[in-house]
Design an enzyme around this catalytic site. Sequence first.
Site, PDB file in Angstrom:
ATOM      1  N   GLU A 159       0.799  -1.232   0.000  1.00 52.69           N
ATOM      2  CA  GLU A 159       0.000   0.000   0.000  1.00 52.69           C
ATOM      3  C   GLU A 159       0.833   1.286   0.000  1.00 52.69           C
ATOM      4  OE1 GLU A 159      -2.840  -0.347   3.179  1.00 52.69           O
ATOM      5  OE2 GLU A 159      -3.602  -2.267   2.458  1.00 52.69           O
ATOM      6  N   GLU A 273      -6.370 -10.489  -1.562  1.00 54.65           N
ATOM      7  CA  GLU A 273      -7.234 -10.226  -0.400  1.00 54.65           C
ATOM      8  C   GLU A 273      -8.700 -10.091  -0.819  1.00 54.65           C
ATOM      9  OE1 GLU A 273      -5.796  -7.005   2.031  1.00 54.65           O
ATOM     10  OE2 GLU A 273      -3.689  -7.536   1.727  1.00 54.65           O
TER      11      GLU A 273
HETATM   12  O1  G3I Z   1      -4.316  -6.534  18.865  1.00 46.70           O
HETATM   13  C1  G3I Z   1      -5.326  -5.661  19.341  1.00 46.70           C
HETATM   14  C2  G3I Z   1      -5.929  -6.211  20.560  1.00 46.70           C
HETATM   15  O2  G3I Z   1      -4.942  -6.260  21.575  1.00 46.70           O
HETATM   16  C3  G3I Z   1      -7.099  -5.344  20.979  1.00 46.70           C
HETATM   17  O3  G3I Z   1      -7.745  -5.898  22.071  1.00 46.70           O
HETATM   18  C4  G3I Z   1      -8.093  -5.199  19.822  1.00 46.70           C
HETATM   19  C5  G3I Z   1      -9.236  -4.260  20.176  1.00 46.70           C
HETATM   20  O4  G3I Z   1      -9.812  -3.715  19.013  1.00 46.70           O
HETATM   21  O5  G3I Z   1      -7.420  -4.680  18.731  1.00 46.70           O
HETATM   22  C6  G3I Z   1      -6.378  -5.536  18.298  1.00 46.70           C
HETATM   23  O6  G3I Z   1      -5.799  -5.064  17.148  1.00 46.70           O
HETATM   24  C7  G3I Z   1      -6.573  -5.102  15.985  1.00 46.70           C
HETATM   25  C8  G3I Z   1      -5.943  -6.050  14.997  1.00 46.70           C
HETATM   26  O7  G3I Z   1      -6.645  -6.004  13.769  1.00 46.70           O
HETATM   27  C9  G3I Z   1      -5.919  -7.480  15.487  1.00 46.70           C
HETATM   28  O8  G3I Z   1      -7.205  -7.944  15.685  1.00 46.70           O
HETATM   29  C10 G3I Z   1      -6.630  -3.703  15.420  1.00 46.70           C
HETATM   30  O9  G3I Z   1      -7.361  -2.871  16.290  1.00 46.70           O
HETATM   31  C11 G3I Z   1      -7.252  -3.714  14.070  1.00 46.70           C
HETATM   32  O10 G3I Z   1      -7.110  -2.428  13.485  1.00 46.70           O
HETATM   33  C12 G3I Z   1      -6.586  -4.723  13.184  1.00 46.70           C
HETATM   34  O11 G3I Z   1      -7.268  -4.736  11.950  1.00 46.70           O
HETATM   35  C13 G3I Z   1      -6.622  -5.373  10.887  1.00 46.70           C
HETATM   36  C14 G3I Z   1      -6.312  -4.362   9.792  1.00 46.70           C
HETATM   37  O12 G3I Z   1      -5.715  -5.039   8.704  1.00 46.70           O
HETATM   38  C15 G3I Z   1      -5.374  -3.275  10.276  1.00 46.70           C
HETATM   39  O13 G3I Z   1      -4.951  -2.497   9.232  1.00 46.70           O
HETATM   40  C16 G3I Z   1      -7.546  -6.441  10.346  1.00 46.70           C
HETATM   41  O14 G3I Z   1      -7.728  -7.456  11.323  1.00 46.70           O
HETATM   42  C17 G3I Z   1      -6.959  -7.048   9.082  1.00 46.70           C
HETATM   43  O15 G3I Z   1      -7.926  -7.880   8.477  1.00 46.70           O
HETATM   44  C18 G3I Z   1      -6.589  -5.950   8.112  1.00 46.70           C
HETATM   45  O16 G3I Z   1      -5.957  -6.520   6.992  1.00 46.70           O
HETATM   46  C19 G3I Z   1      -5.600  -5.602   5.947  1.00 46.70           C
HETATM   47  C20 G3I Z   1      -4.348  -6.111   5.279  1.00 46.70           C
HETATM   48  O17 G3I Z   1      -3.344  -6.327   6.220  1.00 46.70           O
HETATM   49  C21 G3I Z   1      -3.881  -5.136   4.192  1.00 46.70           C
HETATM   50  N1  G3I Z   1      -4.924  -4.838   3.269  1.00 46.70           N
HETATM   51  C22 G3I Z   1      -6.189  -4.425   3.833  1.00 46.70           C
HETATM   52  C23 G3I Z   1      -6.667  -5.449   4.862  1.00 46.70           C
HETATM   53  C24 G3I Z   1      -8.008  -5.081   5.397  1.00 46.70           C
HETATM   54  O18 G3I Z   1      -7.908  -3.853   6.102  1.00 46.70           O
END
Ligand code: G3I
Length: 480
Positions: A159, A273
Site C-alpha cells: 500500500e 485479499e
Molecule cells: O491486537 C489488538 C488487541 O490487543 C485489541 O484488544 C483489539 C481491540 O480492538 O485490537 C487488536 O488489534 C486489531 C488487529 O486487527 C488485530 O485484531 C486492530 O485494532 C485492528 O485495526 C486490526 O485490523 C486489521 C487491519 O488489517 C489493520 O490495518 C484487520 O484485522 C486485518 O484484516 C486488516 O488486513 C488488511 C491487510 O493487512 C492489508 N490490506 C487491507 C486489509 C483489510 O484492512
Amino acid sequence: MKSKNSLFGFLISAALLNAGLTSAFAADETIRSLAEERGRFIGTILNSEWFNDNIEPEFEQIHKTQFNVVVAENEMKFDATEPKENEFNYTKGDKMIAYAQANNIRVRGHALAWHSQVPGWVNDYKGQKEKLLKVLKNHIDSVVGHWKGKVAEWDVVNEAVNDEYNAGWRSQGSVWYEGIGAEFLDSAFVWTHAIDPDAELCYNDYSLEWGMRENSKASFVVEQVKRWKKNGIPITCVGTQTHIEIAHETTPQNVRDFAKALAELDITLNITELDIGFPKGSAGSLGAADYAKQGHLYRQFMDVFLEEPNMGEFVIWGLTDAHSWLDEQQGKTEGLLYDKQYKPKPAFDSIMVSLKSHPASEVKTPYTFKKDTIPSDTTVQDTTVKDTTVRDTTAKDTSNAIMKFTGLQKLSMHLAGRTLFITGTSAKPSTVELFDMQGRPVFSTKCEKGSIDLKHTAEGLYVVRIRTGSTSYMQRIAIK
Ligand code: G3I
C-alpha cells in the site's frame, strides 16, 4: 389441489436453493484439489481468532481441506513481529508455519514494509532517514531470515501508492516514505532478495482493480514495475488486494487487463485479499438473487484467474462471514465464501464450477508445485478434467456430431443433438444432474435407460454430473 402443488413446488425449489450445488460437490471434491490439479493456489487468511485459539473447530477443518495457500491476518506484520526495537516475536508466525507444513499449504508473508501497523517506537524515528533505513533493513534481515525457505512469497511493500485521482507515492502518513523517500521500496526488495533469493517478492495494494486508465493506481504500479525491472530490482509479482462491493461489476475485466500488462513485464499477478461485500445495511434482507450475483462476481474473478497464465494465487480475505474485517471495520458484510454458520454459499459453488470448466491441461501456471507440496492423497482423483479432447470438441462443435466424454471408471456420456447418452454405469441407475454455469441446479433425474432427453433445455453451456454409487463424473456440455 393447485395451491398444494404450488406449495410443494415452492418447497422443493427453496430446498434446492438452500442446498445449492455445494452439498453435492462437497462430498467428493474440494476447490483446493481442483486448484492443485491446475497448478494454482487458492487460499484464505488465518484470522487472528485462530492464532488465539478462539475459533470454532469447523474453521480449521474447512481451511485445510479447501485451501492450499495461507496468509496471517495480522501476525506477520511489523507490529506483531518486532513490537520492541530489535526484539522479535515469532511465536504466532511459527504456529502458522507449522500448520502450513503439516497440511502442505503454501505460505504468503504479509507484510514487510507498510505504513500501517508499525509500532510506536518506529514512528519515534520519524524523519531520521539513516536510522529508518537501518530499522527497515534489520527488520527484513531478521524476519525474512527467520522464515527463510518457509515463506514462499513476501508482500515486500504494501500500500505505498496514495488514494488520489492522480496516483503517486503515498507521501503522507507513511513513516517510510516521509523519512526515506521512494528508495525505501527499492531497498526493501533488494534486502529481501539478498536474504531469501528463492522467495517470490510482491508489491501489494488495493484499488488496483479499478483499471488501467491514465493516472490510475494500476497504471502507476505498471510504470513502477517497468522501472524496477529496468533497474534490476528483484520484484517478481504484484498483488491486487481486491476488496470490492457487489456493485463493482467491471472489476474482473480490469484485473484481466492488469494481468496482461504485467505479463508483458514477466510479472505474476496474484489476487491477494479478495472479498465481495454487501452494504452492511442490507444484512438480514439478502435473498437468493443477491447471493447469486455475488457468486457471479466470484466466478468472473476465478475465470480471469484461470485464463491468465501469469496469475498464480487466488486469496480471499477471510473464510467465514462470522469472522471478517468487513463487519468489524468496513461497513460491509457477508463478503466471503462461507456464511456465519460455516455453510458454503453460492459463491463457493461458482468458484467450483469455474474450476471445473477450465480443464487442467488448458490452465497455465507461473508456479510449479514442489513435489512435497502436493498431497499424495488429494481427495479428488477425477482425471477427467485433464481430458482436453473433450472440451475442445465441445466448444468447437457446431453440428449434431456425437461428442464423447470419457470419464473415470468407465463412466462416459455422449451428447448427440439433444440426447445425452450415459454409458458405463453399473446395474444401478445413475443420477444425472444439470447445473448452469453459475452452479445453480437446472434439473436432476434418474437415468434408467441410458439416455436423457434435453430437448426442453435452453441453449447454452451447462455442467452435467453423473453419479453411480460412489463414482461421480462431471463435464461441461454445450447445448445448441
Ligand atoms: O491486537 C489488538 C488487541 O490487543 C485489541 O484488544 C483489539 C481491540 O480492538 O485490537 C487488536 O488489534 C486489531 C488487529 O486487527 C488485530 O485484531 C486492530 O485494532 C485492528 O485495526 C486490526 O485490523 C486489521 C487491519 O488489517 C489493520 O490495518 C484487520 O484485522 C486485518 O484484516 C486488516 O488486513 C488488511 C491487510 O493487512 C492489508 N490490506 C487491507 C486489509 C483489510 O484492512
